[in-house]
Design a protein around this motif. Structure first.
Motif, PDB file in Angstrom:
ATOM      1  N   ARG A 139      -5.926  -1.648   5.091  1.00 57.84           N
ATOM      2  CA  ARG A 139      -7.052  -1.681   6.031  1.00 57.84           C
ATOM      3  C   ARG A 139      -6.694  -1.493   7.499  1.00 57.84           C
ATOM      4  N   ASP A 140      -5.426  -1.247   7.810  1.00 54.70           N
ATOM      5  CA  ASP A 140      -5.085  -0.960   9.210  1.00 54.70           C
ATOM      6  C   ASP A 140      -3.927   0.027   9.274  1.00 54.70           C
ATOM      7  N   ILE A 141      -4.014   1.079   8.449  1.00 57.49           N
ATOM      8  CA  ILE A 141      -2.994   2.134   8.474  1.00 57.49           C
ATOM      9  C   ILE A 141      -3.142   2.927   9.774  1.00 57.49           C
ATOM     10  N   LYS A 142      -2.071   2.965  10.546  1.00 60.40           N
ATOM     11  CA  LYS A 142      -2.056   3.696  11.815  1.00 60.40           C
ATOM     12  C   LYS A 142      -0.597   3.934  12.189  1.00 60.40           C
ATOM     13  N   PRO A 143      -0.317   4.856  13.115  1.00 58.39           N
ATOM     14  CA  PRO A 143       1.076   5.165  13.456  1.00 58.39           C
ATOM     15  C   PRO A 143       1.871   3.965  13.949  1.00 58.39           C
ATOM     16  N   ALA A 144       1.230   3.039  14.653  1.00 56.98           N
ATOM     17  CA  ALA A 144       1.950   1.881  15.181  1.00 56.98           C
ATOM     18  C   ALA A 144       2.387   0.919  14.094  1.00 56.98           C
ATOM     19  N   ASN A 145       1.832   1.046  12.893  1.00 58.99           N
ATOM     20  CA  ASN A 145       2.186   0.156  11.783  1.00 58.99           C
ATOM     21  C   ASN A 145       3.120   0.812  10.777  1.00 58.99           C
ATOM     22  N   ILE A 146       3.691   1.945  11.154  1.00 54.11           N
ATOM     23  CA  ILE A 146       4.625   2.632  10.251  1.00 54.11           C
ATOM     24  C   ILE A 146       5.914   2.867  11.018  1.00 54.11           C
ATOM     25  N   MET A 147       7.019   2.298  10.514  1.00 53.32           N
ATOM     26  CA  MET A 147       8.314   2.395  11.183  1.00 53.32           C
ATOM     27  C   MET A 147       9.199   3.442  10.509  1.00 53.32           C
ATOM     28  N   THR A 188      -8.369  -0.622  13.501  1.00 49.91           N
ATOM     29  CA  THR A 188      -8.179   0.146  14.727  1.00 49.91           C
ATOM     30  C   THR A 188      -9.116   1.338  14.697  1.00 49.91           C
ATOM     31  N   VAL A 189      -9.988   1.445  15.691  1.00 49.80           N
ATOM     32  CA  VAL A 189     -11.134   2.351  15.631  1.00 49.80           C
ATOM     33  C   VAL A 189     -10.754   3.788  15.299  1.00 49.80           C
ATOM     34  N   ASP A 190      -9.745   4.343  15.974  1.00 52.28           N
ATOM     35  CA  ASP A 190      -9.406   5.758  15.790  1.00 52.28           C
ATOM     36  C   ASP A 190      -9.036   6.096  14.349  1.00 52.28           C
ATOM     37  N   TYR A 191      -8.586   5.100  13.588  1.00 52.14           N
ATOM     38  CA  TYR A 191      -8.080   5.348  12.236  1.00 52.14           C
ATOM     39  C   TYR A 191      -8.976   4.756  11.150  1.00 52.14           C
ATOM     40  N   MET A 192     -10.163   4.291  11.532  1.00 49.08           N
ATOM     41  CA  MET A 192     -11.069   3.682  10.563  1.00 49.08           C
ATOM     42  C   MET A 192     -11.701   4.715   9.650  1.00 49.08           C
ATOM     43  N   SER A 206     -10.354   3.774   1.484  1.00 46.83           N
ATOM     44  CA  SER A 206     -10.401   3.571   2.930  1.00 46.83           C
ATOM     45  C   SER A 206      -9.014   3.774   3.538  1.00 46.83           C
ATOM     46  N   ASP A 207      -7.986   3.259   2.857  1.00 46.94           N
ATOM     47  CA  ASP A 207      -6.608   3.506   3.302  1.00 46.94           C
ATOM     48  C   ASP A 207      -6.282   4.996   3.268  1.00 46.94           C
ATOM     49  N   VAL A 208      -6.794   5.670   2.249  1.00 48.27           N
ATOM     50  CA  VAL A 208      -6.557   7.117   2.121  1.00 48.27           C
ATOM     51  C   VAL A 208      -7.125   7.843   3.335  1.00 48.27           C
ATOM     52  N   PHE A 209      -8.338   7.473   3.745  1.00 47.51           N
ATOM     53  CA  PHE A 209      -8.958   8.103   4.919  1.00 47.51           C
ATOM     54  C   PHE A 209      -8.098   7.847   6.162  1.00 47.51           C
ATOM     55  N   SER A 210      -7.704   6.585   6.383  1.00 48.95           N
ATOM     56  CA  SER A 210      -6.903   6.242   7.560  1.00 48.95           C
ATOM     57  C   SER A 210      -5.587   7.015   7.563  1.00 48.95           C
ATOM     58  N   PHE A 211      -4.982   7.123   6.387  1.00 49.83           N
ATOM     59  CA  PHE A 211      -3.735   7.873   6.276  1.00 49.83           C
ATOM     60  C   PHE A 211      -3.985   9.356   6.565  1.00 49.83           C
ATOM     61  N   GLY A 212      -5.153   9.858   6.160  1.00 49.99           N
ATOM     62  CA  GLY A 212      -5.515  11.239   6.477  1.00 49.99           C
ATOM     63  C   GLY A 212      -5.585  11.474   7.978  1.00 49.99           C
ATOM     64  N   VAL A 213      -6.086  10.484   8.726  1.00 47.73           N
ATOM     65  CA  VAL A 213      -6.123  10.591  10.189  1.00 47.73           C
ATOM     66  C   VAL A 213      -4.698  10.668  10.741  1.00 47.73           C
ATOM     67  N   VAL A 214      -3.809   9.832  10.183  1.00 47.62           N
ATOM     68  CA  VAL A 214      -2.401   9.853  10.613  1.00 47.62           C
ATOM     69  C   VAL A 214      -1.774  11.219  10.317  1.00 47.62           C
ATOM     70  N   LEU A 215      -2.032  11.752   9.119  1.00 51.53           N
ATOM     71  CA  LEU A 215      -1.517  13.071   8.754  1.00 51.53           C
ATOM     72  C   LEU A 215      -1.992  14.140   9.733  1.00 51.53           C
ATOM     73  N   TYR A 216      -3.290  14.112  10.030  1.00 52.15           N
ATOM     74  CA  TYR A 216      -3.879  15.083  10.963  1.00 52.15           C
ATOM     75  C   TYR A 216      -3.191  14.990  12.331  1.00 52.15           C
ATOM     76  N   GLU A 217      -3.015  13.762  12.806  1.00 52.44           N
ATOM     77  CA  GLU A 217      -2.437  13.569  14.136  1.00 52.44           C
ATOM     78  C   GLU A 217      -0.983  14.029  14.173  1.00 52.44           C
ATOM     79  N   MET A 218      -0.248  13.758  13.114  1.00 61.53           N
ATOM     80  CA  MET A 218       1.155  14.168  13.084  1.00 61.53           C
ATOM     81  C   MET A 218       1.285  15.692  13.060  1.00 61.53           C
TER      82      MET A 218
END
Length: 814
Positions: A139-147, A188-192, A206-218
């Motif tokens: 529920r909070d997948i975003k770039p800042a939470n992936i090391m 986190t709004v940008d990745y919701m 929902s995690d899949v969508f958030s991860f899709g936002v991360v993929l797009y941004e990368m």
């Protein structure tokens, strides 16, 4: 205790080294485990906030959720404990300390190449697969939470908002309390995901969508739904489709584009349902990316070898039963030539990048016959419509492109003005039953011709010619298209050239927007349907014509009851013949909104229309009206702005933006927008009209009367304009002039005049009883003009009236 812990202080058997960060779930410290002599990350919930039961439950939830996972790509939880005194306890989680940097840090360093990207994201998907298999939604997948560790390993952190499914936690009765309550927005709004942004229940997709936002941004270096505020971002997440990634990075392969598009589907059921399915696709992408890099390296190496030119000579016959010995250099050169001949490589032969935007200018009618004008316009419109179906191509709308009709223009300059990469131009000549088309596709970057084509065909080949031109354009733009996308762009709506000509004549008349032309369009669309009863586009055109005749918003001359049900019937028939026709869904949505007042069904059809044809401006245009009527002002603005991205020069859509500001009570912005339009379009009756309405809303009645009188002179015979001028006269105290406007409306016996117009003038006169009587008559007529009464400033004087409130309720606006 203090808000932060000093270095050297102890929590249980952990010695604090330094603070790593502060988050919503507590403070995080680097600490030394004195028993096992290892570094840990110690997350602490201070006693000062432990009394907040909601926050404490989430703190415990993180430990439980993460401790259930045992995976190389998930940070390990070692312990959950309590230290300090009974009066002031300190709750903590000891977890694996991950050295390295976050995805966020990595993206700040510069572009992420495809090989690196696939290597990293496969690991994230693997971690999500592990979590989802244990019933845990992050529920909070975003770039800042992936090391990313120094060795390139990925670790997913921070399960502070995680939700454990009932199936996995049925034994623990407290688990239900740890879930986010429906209606609360957390993350986190940008990745919701859309459902998360609207405070609804979330699950693994929902995690899949958030991860899709991360993929797009990368892949692109930008967020897909970024707005100027959190509210605007949420609106974009819930309503807008992101621009194709290839627009910002032409190295993005089709496969990744499709994967991300599926991750970012608005409807939960259209996304990947499990991270396992996503993981499989990403692993395949990683394999293909590595193979492509190897192949590219081999080919580039082989083409640099001196032996390569030898194979350019004519091939020698190979004697039978003999072994032919070739050097490694010759083999490499041969491999390169074979690959090039197969069309598998672009870079050697010239331009490799695709062009992601185009303007199709109207074909010049070189026939010397005005009767052939429908043909030149119709083919141009068909090309715009077909190319608009391509997901990675931004196509200027008809209204924008047709501003250049009849002008001698430089395609390169036009492209610069519109901000597109390519411009299509051409000429058409009809000689009897024969057709000749000369066409050119110009690269705006350098003015070079990407393609020149000439067609001489009988009129009976009209359908085929349009398909061929569409194929040529998409090919020369180097668009990366799937088979389905190619089929969508060249879909044959009818096999009959006669039906197509009748349809194009219908559109030609419809675009003139005059009542007599619209009635002629009805006849022509019906003719097309008689020739081909399965012609979905003709039914869609018929729906649009009935809407134009009966919609008060368009100052239609017919009663809504006589036309809008027919429009709905035609649109429904079009959809039954072609469920992927976005234009028909937009027409149906309009009828459901303005006439049926079926708010739920209308919104569903608007969203469907926009997803099917994101380059069709009328869908977001009238959807913006819908959102304003519902009081969803921020969302309405986002749709208004989206229209202008598609058709930046469309006067109607620019006026619409001013209308939005007016009803949002942002009068200065509305006036400024209208004045900007009048600088280039001084005789726009529509602009003078809405500028006058805005002045009336601000009680600047002298200015309002001046603008509305100018509009009446430019568009005589408009019932809407007479009523609005009557309101301005009435509100200014000139009741005699206002009553003259009422009399003029009564004299319009050759057309339908909505009771709404009489209500408006009486509202200006302050006669509330008469105004409400007329509004109730408008309700009986199903007047579309009623949908805005809850936001229209001109009806502010009636809002306190019980009859007005009851009317608003009956329409469904409360």
């Amino acid at each position: 205790m203090n808000d932060s812990l000093a270095a050297g202080s102890a929590i249980a058997h952990y010695r604090i080294t330094s603070q790593l960060g502060v988050g919503g779930m507590g403070e995080v410290y680097l600490a030394m485990d004195t028993r096992l002599e290892r570094q840990v990350a110690l997350k602490i919930l201070p006693a000062s906030v432990a009394s907040d039961q909601t926050r404490f439950r989430r703190f415990v939830q993180e430990a439980k959720a993460a401790s259930a996972l045992n995976h190389a790509n998930v940070a390990t939880v070692y312990e959950i404990g309590q230290a300090g005194s009974a009066a002031e306890p300190i709750h903590f989680i000891a977890m694996e300390y991950v050295e390295g940097h976050t995805f966020k840090d990595r993206m700040a360093e510069g572009p992420v190449g495809m090989e690196e990207l696939t290597e990293l994201v496969v690991q994230v998907a693997d971690a999500l697969d592990e979590a989802h298999s244990k019933g845990v939604t992050h529920r909070d997948i975003k770039p800042a939470n992936i090391m990313i560790t120094p060795r390139g390993h990925v670790k997913v952190l921070d399960f502070g908002l995680a939700k454990v499914s009932k199936a996995e936690d049925a034994a623990n009765s407290a688990s239900a309390e740890t879930k986010t309550e429906s209606g609360m927005i957390m993350g986190t709004v940008d990745y919701m995901s859309p459902e998360q942004a609207m405070g609804r229940e979330v699950s693994h997709p929902s995690d899949v969508f958030s991860f899709g936002v991360v993929l797009y941004e990368m892949a692109t270096g930008r967020l897909p739904f970024k707005g100027n505020s959190a509210t605007e971002t949420i609106d974009r997440i819930t309503h807008l489709q992101p621009p194709p990634m290839a627009r910002f990075n032409d190295a993005v392969p089709d496969t990744l584009e499709r994967v991300v598009r599926k991750c970012l589907e608005k409807e939960v059921g259209r996304r990947y349902q499990t991270a396992r399915d996503l993981l499989i696709d990403l692993k395949n992408l990683k394999r293909d990316t590595q193979a492509s890099i190897i192949q590219s390296s081999i080919i580039q190496s082989s083409m640099m070898t001196p032996a390569a030119p030898a194979v350019t000579a004519p091939p020698l016959p190979v004697p039978p039963a003999k072994t032919v010995s070739l050097s490694m250099g010759t083999l490499g050169g041969l491999a390169a030539v074979l690959l090039l001949a197969a069309g598998g490589f672009y870079w050697y032969s010239g331009r490799t990048t695709s062009i992601g935007s185009i303007a199709v200018l109207p074909l010049v009618n070189a026939s010397g016959n005005p009767d052939a004008e429908y043909l030149s316009d119709g083919i141009s419109e068909s090309l715009i419509s077909s190319l608009s179906k391509l997901p990675r191509l931004r196509v200027m709308s008809r209204s924008t492109a047709f501003r250049y009709k009849g002008k001698d223009v430089d395609p390169q300059k036009v492209g610069d003005e519109l901000g597109v990469g390519a411009v299509f131009t051409g000429k058409l000549a009809q000689r009897g039953e024969n057709l000749r088309i000369q066409a050119e596709l110009v690269n705006v970057k350098d003015g070079s011709a990407l393609w020149n084509g000439q067609y001489e065909r009988p009129m009976s080949d009209l359908v085929t010619v349009q398909e061929e031109i569409t194929n040529e354009i998409s090919g020369k733009l180097r668009l990366k298209l799937t088979g389905d996308e190619k089929k969508a762009a060249t879909k044959r709506h009818t096999a009959s050239s006669e039906a197509l000509q009748a349809y194009q004549k219908g559109r030609f008349h419809w675009n003139k927007r005059a009542p007599q032309d619209t009635r002629r369009a009805v006849e022509l669309f019906e003719e097309a349907i008689r020739i081909d009863p399965n012609y979905a586009l003709a039914y869609s055109g018929l729906a649009d014509s009935y809407i134009a005749l009966g919609l008060g918003l368009l100052d239609g001359p017919s009663a809504p009851r006589d036309t809008i049900p027919r429009a709905k019937e035609a649109a429904s028939k079009a959809i039954s013949l072609d469920e992927n026709l976005g234009e028909a869904h937009a027409s149906l949505a309009l009828a459901e909104f303005f006439y049926d007042w079926n708010w739920v069904k209308a919104e569903d059809d608007y969203k469907r229309a926009i997803s099917l044809n994101p380059n069709y401006p009328e869908a977001p245009h009238t959807y913006s009206h819908f959102l304003m009527a519902r009081g969803r002002i921020v969302e309405s603005l986002a749709m208004s702005q989206r229209c202008l991205e598609i058709a930046p020069s469309d006067v109607i859509l620019r006026v619409h933006l001013g209308w939005h500001y007016q009803n949002a009570r942002q009068y200065d912005k509305a006036v400024a927008e209208y004045k900007r339009i009048l600088e280039s379009e001084p005789n726009s009756a529509l602009t003078h009209r809405y500028l006058g309405i805005t002045y009336a809303s601000r009680k600047m009645y002298a200015e309002a009367i001046s603008e509305l009188k100018r509009a009446v002179s430019l568009a005589p015979g408009s019932a809407a304009l007479l009523s609005e001028l009557g309101y301005a006269y009435a509100a200014s105290g000139s009741s005699a002039e206002a009553r003259l406007m009422i009399e003029d409306l009564k004299k319009m016996t050759q057309r339908y005049v909505s009771p709404f117009y009489f209500a408006l003038v009486n509202a200006g006169l302050g006669d509330r009883t008469a105004a409400l009587d007329w509004l109730e008559k408008a309700y009986a007529d199903r007047s579309d003009l009623l949908v805005n009464i809850n936001v229209d400033p001109l009806f502010d004087g009636l809002r306190a009236e019980p009859r007005f409130k009851e009317l608003v309720k009956k329409i469904g606006l409360t």
